[in-house]
Design a protein around this motif. Sequence first.
Motif, PDB file in Angstrom:
ATOM      1  N   ILE A 125       0.860  -1.187   0.000  1.00  0.00           N
ATOM      2  CA  ILE A 125       0.000   0.000   0.000  1.00  0.00           C
ATOM      3  C   ILE A 125       0.891   1.229   0.000  1.00  0.00           C
ATOM      4  O   ILE A 125       1.853   1.315   0.771  1.00  0.00           O
ATOM      5  CB  ILE A 125      -0.931  -0.007   1.223  1.00  0.00           C
ATOM      6  CG1 ILE A 125      -1.917  -1.173   1.107  1.00  0.00           C
ATOM      7  CG2 ILE A 125      -1.668   1.320   1.365  1.00  0.00           C
ATOM      8  CD1 ILE A 125      -2.820  -1.358   2.293  1.00  0.00           C
ATOM      9  N   GLN A 148       1.220   5.024   0.818  1.00  0.00           N
ATOM     10  CA  GLN A 148       0.636   6.081   1.635  1.00  0.00           C
ATOM     11  C   GLN A 148       1.709   7.135   1.876  1.00  0.00           C
ATOM     12  O   GLN A 148       2.564   6.973   2.741  1.00  0.00           O
ATOM     13  CB  GLN A 148       0.121   5.498   2.961  1.00  0.00           C
ATOM     14  CG  GLN A 148      -0.470   6.498   3.913  1.00  0.00           C
ATOM     15  CD  GLN A 148      -1.723   7.170   3.370  1.00  0.00           C
ATOM     16  OE1 GLN A 148      -2.388   6.674   2.472  1.00  0.00           O
ATOM     17  NE2 GLN A 148      -2.045   8.324   3.920  1.00  0.00           N
ATOM     18  N   SER A 161      -7.390   2.813  -0.771  1.00  0.00           N
ATOM     19  CA  SER A 161      -5.967   3.122  -0.633  1.00  0.00           C
ATOM     20  C   SER A 161      -5.614   4.190  -1.650  1.00  0.00           C
ATOM     21  O   SER A 161      -6.200   4.240  -2.736  1.00  0.00           O
ATOM     22  CB  SER A 161      -5.115   1.872  -0.893  1.00  0.00           C
ATOM     23  OG  SER A 161      -5.373   0.880   0.079  1.00  0.00           O
ATOM     24  N   ILE A 191      -1.358   1.413  -4.791  1.00  0.00           N
ATOM     25  CA  ILE A 191      -0.935   0.033  -4.555  1.00  0.00           C
ATOM     26  C   ILE A 191       0.232  -0.261  -5.490  1.00  0.00           C
ATOM     27  O   ILE A 191       0.190   0.086  -6.672  1.00  0.00           O
ATOM     28  CB  ILE A 191      -2.074  -0.976  -4.881  1.00  0.00           C
ATOM     29  CG1 ILE A 191      -3.330  -0.699  -4.052  1.00  0.00           C
ATOM     30  CG2 ILE A 191      -1.601  -2.409  -4.733  1.00  0.00           C
ATOM     31  CD1 ILE A 191      -3.278  -1.139  -2.626  1.00  0.00           C
ATOM     32  N   TYR A 244      -8.701  -2.952   0.597  1.00  0.00           N
ATOM     33  CA  TYR A 244      -9.085  -1.662   0.035  1.00  0.00           C
ATOM     34  C   TYR A 244      -8.105  -1.252  -1.068  1.00  0.00           C
ATOM     35  O   TYR A 244      -7.032  -0.725  -0.784  1.00  0.00           O
ATOM     36  CB  TYR A 244      -9.131  -0.589   1.129  1.00  0.00           C
ATOM     37  CG  TYR A 244     -10.110  -0.919   2.224  1.00  0.00           C
ATOM     38  CD1 TYR A 244     -11.478  -0.886   1.984  1.00  0.00           C
ATOM     39  CD2 TYR A 244      -9.670  -1.289   3.487  1.00  0.00           C
ATOM     40  CE1 TYR A 244     -12.388  -1.201   2.988  1.00  0.00           C
ATOM     41  CE2 TYR A 244     -10.575  -1.590   4.503  1.00  0.00           C
ATOM     42  CZ  TYR A 244     -11.926  -1.546   4.234  1.00  0.00           C
ATOM     43  OH  TYR A 244     -12.816  -1.851   5.223  1.00  0.00           O
TER      44      TYR A 244
END
Length: 133
Positions: free
Chosen positions: A3, A5, A16, A19, A103
């Motif tokens: 993920i 972030q 998210s 990815i 997600y």
Amino acid sequence: MKILQPEGWGAPRGYSNGIEAEGRLVFVAGQIGWNPQTCAFETDDFVGQVGQALRNVRAVLAEAGAGPEHLTRMTWYVTDRAAYMADTRALGRVWRDTFGREYPAMTLVVVAGLLEERAKVEIEATAVVPRQV
């Protein structure tokens, strides 16, 4: 899969921001909220159609040997923003019932209409299945 972030960004809720994945790509065409065997709508309820569209996405993923954990990207096309916003808790339950707590990166687009006139939502997806070593 990883993920993505960015540091300092607020945590997204229900999706998210990005990815990173490597493997076999699976592309799922836009799925609408109808019964795929009969190509007939069983409800005009927004949440009901979302639930069916998500189950249809999951069935196509399964055909490729993929599951919710392989989802990397999803685009939702909805015909009614107010209907989407009206019951986000129910939408969250439908999501968790179908995909658990996976997600992917997601985009939601409000559109004037979809090809099937009774369709309230169309969802397309991309998954990446890790290659077997």
